[in-house]
Design an enzyme around this catalytic site. Structure first.
Site, short mmCIF file in Angstrom:
data_model
loop_
_atom_site.label_atom_id
_atom_site.label_comp_id
_atom_site.label_asym_id
_atom_site.label_seq_id
_atom_site.Cartn_x
_atom_site.Cartn_y
_atom_site.Cartn_z
N SER A 1 0.86 -1.17 0.00
CA SER A 1 0.00 0.00 0.00
C SER A 1 0.90 1.23 0.00
O SER A 1 2.11 1.11 -0.18
CB SER A 1 -0.93 -0.02 1.21
OG SER A 1 -1.98 0.90 1.06
N TYR B 1 -2.34 -2.88 9.56
CA TYR B 1 -2.31 -3.06 8.11
C TYR B 1 -1.04 -2.45 7.53
O TYR B 1 -0.37 -3.07 6.70
CB TYR B 1 -3.54 -2.40 7.50
CG TYR B 1 -3.59 -2.42 5.99
CD1 TYR B 1 -3.91 -3.58 5.29
CD2 TYR B 1 -3.32 -1.26 5.26
CE1 TYR B 1 -3.95 -3.59 3.91
CE2 TYR B 1 -3.36 -1.26 3.87
CZ TYR B 1 -3.68 -2.43 3.20
OH TYR B 1 -3.72 -2.43 1.83
#
Length: 207
Positions: A99, A112
């Protein structure tokens, strides 16, 4: 990604099961295909999502471990299993997804961000070892992608941060992934590639 993927059930078959079935035709395996998810899997088998994450002060070991297991550990084990069955001929390719945590903060998503950072951080190490087997490995940061789960408010707020005025679409990173699997990309390995459509975290949000 801003647009979260659907929370589908997770199967718990060993990684080796993904590669244990004989190919339908002669030749090497060029893609990974896992078992079909069971529709009867309990809700607790769903992968962690944004609601299962937190900022500092709201974390615990179980929450961190769930994200590590799904977002990082599974990718490393799948890569290892793929390399174990590869016949060492040139042309093998692995693409991981990270990400944008290395380009800006992900507020409230510490677990995350930590797991996805692990994939970006291990890219060069994995690519270096896999090169001996003729396998290339790269990692893509697709940026914010609208997977169909964004609210209208999120679209209005974030869209102005893209110079093209729109979110990424699933086929945007898909085209890059497809290219990386071809011989045209045979000299590209060990890279973390940002494919965000010029997403500018410094640009003002919309109303």
């Amino acid at each position: 990604m801003v647009g979260a993927l659907p929370r589908v059930p997770v199967t718990h078959a060993p990684v080796s099961h993904w590669f244990s079935r004989p190919p339908r035709r002669a030749g090497r395996s060029d893609r990974i295909r896992g078992p079909r998810p069971s529709r009867k899997a309990p809700p607790s088998a769903s992968p962690p999502g944004p609601k299962d994450d937190a900022a500092l002060g709201g974390l615990d070991a179980a929450r961190l471990d769930r994200h590590w297991a799904v977002d990082a550990r599974s990718c490393v084990l799948l890569t290892q299993a793929f390399a174990g069955q590869h016949d060492a001929r040139p042309g093998g390719a692995v693409t991981l997804l990270t990400s944008g945590q290395h380009l800006g903060p992900l507020p409230g998503e510490v677990a995350y961000a930590a797991a996805k950072s692990a994939l970006a951080g291990i890219t060069v190490t994995l690519a270096d070892q896999l090169a001996e087997q003729g396998i290339r490995l790269n990692t893509i940061n697709p940026g914010p992608v609208d997977t169909g789960h964004l609210t209208n408010q999120a679209r209005r707020s974030i869209a102005p941060m893209f110079p093209f005025g729109r979110f990424g679409r699933p086929d945007d990173p898909a085209r890059l992934i497809a290219w990386l699997a071809t011989d045209e990309a045979r000299w590209v390995t060990g890279q973390v590639i940002n494919s965000e459509g010029g997403f500018g975290r410094w640009r003002p949000r919309g109303g």
